[in-house]
Scaffold this active site. Structure first.
Site, PDB file in Angstrom:
ATOM      1  N   GLY A 325       0.819  -1.320   0.011  1.00  0.00           N
ATOM      2  CA  GLY A 325      -0.006  -0.087   0.030  1.00  0.00           C
ATOM      3  C   GLY A 325       0.989   1.452   0.043  1.00  0.00           C
ATOM      4  O   GLY A 325       1.900   1.150  -0.711  1.00  0.00           O
ATOM      5  N   GLU A 326       0.367   2.182   0.520  1.00  0.00           N
ATOM      6  CA  GLU A 326       1.109   3.677   0.957  1.00  0.00           C
ATOM      7  C   GLU A 326       1.142   4.468  -0.603  1.00  0.00           C
ATOM      8  O   GLU A 326       1.426   5.363  -0.438  1.00  0.00           O
ATOM      9  CB  GLU A 326       2.457   3.517   1.099  1.00  0.00           C
ATOM     10  CG  GLU A 326       2.646   2.772   2.532  1.00  0.00           C
ATOM     11  CD  GLU A 326       4.098   2.664   3.112  1.00  0.00           C
ATOM     12  OE1 GLU A 326       5.015   3.151   2.362  1.00  0.00           O
ATOM     13  OE2 GLU A 326       4.456   1.965   4.065  1.00  0.00           O
ATOM     14  N   GLY A 327       0.827   3.680  -1.716  1.00  0.00           N
ATOM     15  CA  GLY A 327       0.715   4.394  -2.969  1.00  0.00           C
ATOM     16  C   GLY A 327       2.223   4.055  -3.564  1.00  0.00           C
ATOM     17  O   GLY A 327       2.618   4.620  -4.749  1.00  0.00           O
TER      18      GLY A 327
END
Length: 357
Positions: A325-327
């Site tokens: 995740g997190e981008g």
């Protein structure tokens, strides 16, 4: 007029009329037609979005990554590898420059902004890259009650739109989306189920690495959430508003709102993994035209992501087994977007290179 109706957003569909001319420009480069694969599709998308009547160079200006953070009541059931306090700790890590998304944004030239959409506790910090758009102190436990009120759902969408408008209004034409929130693979699975009618068990995976016992608990809780949602709303699928109210999260709602505003401004959207794809699905259910502005950056290892990509008719650029995740997947895809713009702008044509086949 409801913000959950496409007329509220008036997202312009891409004008496909110049597509044959743009494809001719691409096919005229010194290569066999289609030889650059998905890079050619990216170049076409960029050129259509930036079309001004003639073949012109395409540009990527001031790309930015927006990471939206929130907490979720369902996480209290120990269905993650980490306690809820880690959401706040990781946001501090982002602001201190110590996370994977910081490294990838620095490497690839994206400005990073972190948005508090509704963590359990607000951070007592002031930072130029920290944006406070809190809806509440975490959403409710969806296995027992709706995630949020109708008003909170609207506020989440509008807060996200405000963030995107601020970024794109300063010259950014490529916006990446990431998230942080312990338990958010659970609410993403529930939201996708609510929007599509797909059994939630088919969409529920191990997130960042829970064990089999935790997965069973997670699946059972999410089935309770969907049963409650059907009792309240009727048979699945339900409307975008009902889906967000009953099964969503504040960060997912804000990402969807930010995507809608980004498309409204005619800018490109970089879609990250499972959770961000759930937000993308929500956005397209509100305004289908937003899909024209999306690039799907990777296929994550999370169970259910392939399903939502199929629902969005999306072919991801990367498949690296990511599940962070997190981008991070979106940040890693930016060099591919830059490469697409580079060949479109700078690669010689057969005519200019005097190459005769």
């Amino acid at each position: 007029m409801s913000i959950f109706e496409s007329t509220f957003w008036s997202v312009p569909p891409l004008n496909r009329e110049p597509e044959p001319l743009i494809r001719g420009h691409i096919d005229g480069k010194t290569k066999p037609p289609g030889a650059l694969g998905q890079l050619e599709s990216l170049a076409l998308q960029l050129a259509l979005m930036q079309w001004q009547g003639t073949i012109q160079p395409v540009y990527i200006t001031q790309p930015a990554m927006l990471v939206f953070a929130a907490d979720h009541g369902i996480a209290a059931h120990n269905i993650s590898i980490a306690p809820q306090t880690v959401t706040q700790q990781m946001v501090l890590n982002f602001l201190n420059g110590g996370a994977a998304i910081n490294a990838f944004c620095a490497t690839n030239g994206l400005a990073l902004k972190v948005i508090d959409c509704g963590m359990i506790k607000a951070l007592p910090v002031s930072h130029e890259d920290y944006i406070v758009k809190r809806v509440a102190s975490g959403s409710h436990d969806i296995s027992r009650q709706p995630a949020m009120s109708d008003m909170e759902a609207e506020l989440a969408i509008l807060h996200g739109a405000d963030v995107a408008k601020c970024i794109t209004g300063k010259g950014c034409n490529v916006v990446g989306f990431g998230e942080m929130g312990i338990g958010n693979t659970s609410v993403a699975a529930a939201l996708i189920s609510a929007l599509t009618g797909e059994p939630v068990r088919n969409l529920t995976g191990k997130g960042t690495g829970i064990n089999d016992s935790q997965l069973t608990v997670k699946q059972n809780l999410l089935e309770q959430a969907m049963a409650r949602t059907e009792t309240a709303c009727g048979n699945l699928p339900v409307s975008p508003e009902q889906a967000l109210v009953h099964t969503g999260g504040f960060e997912i709602g804000q990402i969807a709102g930010a995507m809608l505003a980004t498309a409204q401004a005619g800018k490109l959207i970089l879609v990250d993994g499972f959770i961000v794809s759930a937000a993308a699905l929500l956005a397209t259910k509100i305004a289908p035209e937003v899909r024209d502005y999306m690039v799907f950056c990777h296929c994550s290892a999370e169970r259910g992501h392939k399903f939502v990509l199929e629902q969005l008719n999306a072919t991801p650029l990367l498949d690296l087994g990511l599940r962070l995740g997190e981008g991070t997947g979106a940040a890693l895809s930016l060099p591919l977007l830059k490469a697409a713009a580079s060949f479109y702008n700078d690669m010689a044509s057969f005519e200019s290179a005097k190459v005769v086949l």
